[in-house]
Write a protein that holds these residues in place. Structure first.
Motif, short mmCIF file in Angstrom:
data_model
loop_
_atom_site.label_atom_id
_atom_site.label_comp_id
_atom_site.label_asym_id
_atom_site.label_seq_id
_atom_site.Cartn_x
_atom_site.Cartn_y
_atom_site.Cartn_z
N GLU A 3 0.82 -1.22 0.00
CA GLU A 3 0.00 0.00 0.00
C GLU A 3 0.85 1.26 0.00
O GLU A 3 0.61 2.18 -0.78
N GLN A 46 -9.42 4.74 5.91
CA GLN A 46 -10.40 3.68 5.71
C GLN A 46 -10.22 2.54 6.71
O GLN A 46 -9.11 2.33 7.21
N ASP A 123 -22.06 8.86 2.90
CA ASP A 123 -22.69 8.09 1.83
C ASP A 123 -22.74 6.62 2.23
O ASP A 123 -21.85 6.14 2.95
N GLN B 46 -19.56 7.45 -3.64
CA GLN B 46 -18.80 6.23 -3.85
C GLN B 46 -19.17 5.55 -5.17
O GLN B 46 -20.27 5.74 -5.67
N LEU B 85 -10.47 14.62 -2.41
CA LEU B 85 -9.70 13.50 -1.86
C LEU B 85 -10.31 12.23 -2.44
O LEU B 85 -11.53 12.14 -2.60
N THR B 87 -10.35 7.81 -2.33
CA THR B 87 -9.92 6.56 -1.72
C THR B 87 -10.23 5.39 -2.66
O THR B 87 -11.07 5.51 -3.55
N ALA B 88 -9.55 4.27 -2.42
CA ALA B 88 -9.88 3.03 -3.13
C ALA B 88 -9.61 1.85 -2.20
O ALA B 88 -8.71 1.92 -1.36
N VAL B 89 -10.42 0.82 -2.33
CA VAL B 89 -10.12 -0.46 -1.70
C VAL B 89 -9.94 -1.47 -2.83
O VAL B 89 -10.85 -1.68 -3.64
N LEU B 90 -8.74 -2.07 -2.88
CA LEU B 90 -8.39 -2.96 -3.99
C LEU B 90 -8.69 -4.42 -3.65
O LEU B 90 -8.30 -4.89 -2.59
N ALA B 105 -5.76 6.37 -10.46
CA ALA B 105 -5.40 7.60 -9.75
C ALA B 105 -5.21 8.76 -10.73
O ALA B 105 -5.64 9.89 -10.46
N GLY B 121 -5.23 14.61 -1.60
CA GLY B 121 -5.08 13.58 -0.58
C GLY B 121 -5.90 12.36 -0.93
O GLY B 121 -6.67 12.37 -1.89
N ASP B 123 -6.45 7.76 0.15
CA ASP B 123 -6.03 6.56 0.87
C ASP B 123 -6.26 5.34 -0.02
O ASP B 123 -7.19 5.32 -0.81
N VAL B 124 -5.37 4.36 0.16
CA VAL B 124 -5.52 3.07 -0.53
C VAL B 124 -5.53 1.98 0.53
O VAL B 124 -4.68 1.97 1.42
N ALA B 125 -6.49 1.07 0.45
CA ALA B 125 -6.51 -0.10 1.33
C ALA B 125 -6.74 -1.33 0.46
O ALA B 125 -7.03 -1.21 -0.73
N THR B 135 -13.90 -0.79 -4.68
CA THR B 135 -14.73 0.35 -4.32
C THR B 135 -13.84 1.59 -4.28
O THR B 135 -12.63 1.49 -4.00
N SER B 137 -14.07 6.12 -3.40
CA SER B 137 -14.87 7.27 -3.00
C SER B 137 -14.16 8.54 -3.40
O SER B 137 -12.93 8.57 -3.55
N THR B 139 -14.25 12.57 -2.04
CA THR B 139 -14.74 13.68 -1.21
C THR B 139 -14.48 14.96 -1.99
O THR B 139 -13.39 15.13 -2.55
#
Lengths: 306, 306
Positions: A3, A46, A123, B46, B85, B87-90, B105, B121, B123-125, B135, B137, B139
């Motif tokens: 990550e 997250q 959301d 999202q 901002l 985010t993604a969850v892979l 990205a 900004g 986040d990646v999880a 998924t 999102s 912001t």
């Protein structure tokens, strides 16, 4: 790619983001200047079921943790949180469990309000049938602390000669026998502001410890372009933790900070232990030692995916 | 409980969020007053693979859509986006596909920069092995438009006697033969500001159409505590759409707005069709008619989960 490395690659591929960006991606929060001149910080974090929390953790634990993780990033910049937004993606088995979702939302709202932060948007989405583990995010908005002249504390301010400190204790945060710290930690928002008020400019750099102390110190060293020498034996340990776990477990949500020559750090502030654990030198990277002997530093940062 | 009903239940359970919240949850964006007085809007939206986009859609489509959906909410308030901002969850299969993540990205960043919005900004999880669909999102942060006195356009401003308008065309957005509109729409940020500048206070209420026009008009009616009469036959349709699809498909990302007695709406603005499709009356709910005959209104709002 892990990550952190992926985030670094994204960051490196960033072109100039424009004149309104004061703190670009790469710190605990980013900062922009709004058209009227106000400086605004924002960040998002997250949680994923089965990664950051046990898949069967109660909704209250998810709600509290997703907000408190983001507030810990606010603490790392020594600024003031002013608002939050929360999202969730519900897996099939939770779609019909309204009580679960409402309890999650309530816990998130209350965790934010504990810091006078209104949760003023969000959301909810759902996975296609059978496709996912519960995920949630919290965005936090913050402003610089006017009581210290609007200064924010970044990761890149450490200089050779500074001393390295940590708040609290480390290791075994995920170990329920050790207290389940990762479920009930208090983000160090107030402590960070107190430290900043006491130390002023002598609080040269700061980061919060979510991914393992050694790894986070590596970020401070890299961003400040210095070497940091860490006395592994000096790091206060949570019950049950040995030195390796204290440095690599992560999920501590404590502060790690550097202090310039003029700064005097008490051994305790607001009941929280403050401990000197190292020095900043010229060079690069982290040099670890224990009982005066150098210790080989593995990449001990705890990546959630592994 | 469907997504909207869950969000409503969360909203109803909200206590007073404090004096800094100017627009609470329930509109397209929330709004808070920052300590120095600046008004800030924020919202988050999202996308979930297999729900909002085909599971095998390219990363560029995901990056663009997650940002553009959030910018459409900014348009609905007629305000100015200032930051984002992401985010993604892979899922497992993408964890080692760095090119996919970097392309996602990059597309998100470029979609934001197309509106001078820095993506500053994120986040990646990662999901635990085997546990999830991709998924993401976005912001968005925004400020009121100073050129119209800092007014923002809410959902609750419609009054009996107002006229109802829509921008653009409706239906078949997800139909590739119809153009794949949901993949390449332009959020109506500029159009909304132009409308607001032209109409001023006569632009009484506005919403963006993501979940189906009939459903969104229902939100306007509920928030404004009025009845809205909709001429279903007057709604401009995208190629291939019948009246039902135009009202219920969703994913149109057009504006739906009400205009008070003094307001003059041109038939086109910046090349976008503007069409009068109904009237605001005393009462509650949406009354639909076609060719002068009343049409029974089913709950036609398109909920992604169903």
């Amino acid at each position: 790619m892990r990550e952190f490395e992926l985030i670094e690659a994204i960051r490196r591929s960033n072109p100039d983001l424009g004149p309104s960006v004061i703190v670009p991606p790469g710190d605990d929060l980013g900062m922009v200047r709004l058209p009227e001149g106000t400086e605004l910080l924002a960040g998002v974090d997250q949680v994923v079921a089965g990664v950051h929390l046990a898949a069967d953790a109660p909704p209250e634990a998810y709600g509290r943790k997703v907000v408190n993780r983001s507030l810990s990033d606010v603490a790392a910049m020594a600024c003031i949180p002013v608002g939050a937004l929360v999202t969730a993606v519900l897996p099939t088995e939770l779609m019909s469990d309204d009580e679960w979702s409402l309890a999650f939302a309530k816990a998130a709202r209350e965790a934010a309000l504990a810091f006078d932060v209104p949760l003023f948007g969000g959301d909810v989405a759902t996975f296609p049938m059978g496709a996912g583990a519960f995920t949630a995010s919290a965005t936090v908005l913050a402003v610089p602390d006017g009581e210290v002249g609007g200064r924010v504390v970044l990761r890149n301010g450490a200089s050779p000669g500074d001393r390295l400190y940590v708040s609290g204790r480390f290791g075994c945060s995920l170990d329920v026998d050790g207290g389940g710290h990762h479920l009930d930690f208090v983000p160090r928002v107030e402590l960070a502001r107190r430290l900043h008020a006491e130390l002023g400019d002598a609080l040269t750099a700061m980061i919060d410890v979510s991914d393992g102390l050694a790894s986070e110190i590596g970020h401070l060293a890299a961003e400040s372009e210095v070497s940091i020498s860490l006395d592994a034996g000096a790091v206060p340990r949570r019950h049950g933790a040995d030195a390796i776990r204290a440095l690599s477990d992560g999920e501590d949500y404590e502060l790690c900070f550097t202090v310039g020559p003029g700064g005097v750090v008490p051994s305790e502030l607001d009941g929280v232990l403050l401990t000197r654990v190292g020095e900043v030198d010229v060079g690069g990277g982290v040099v670890m030692h224990e009982d005066g002997r150098p210790v080989a530093l593995d990449r001990t940062g705890w990546e959630h995916a592994e």
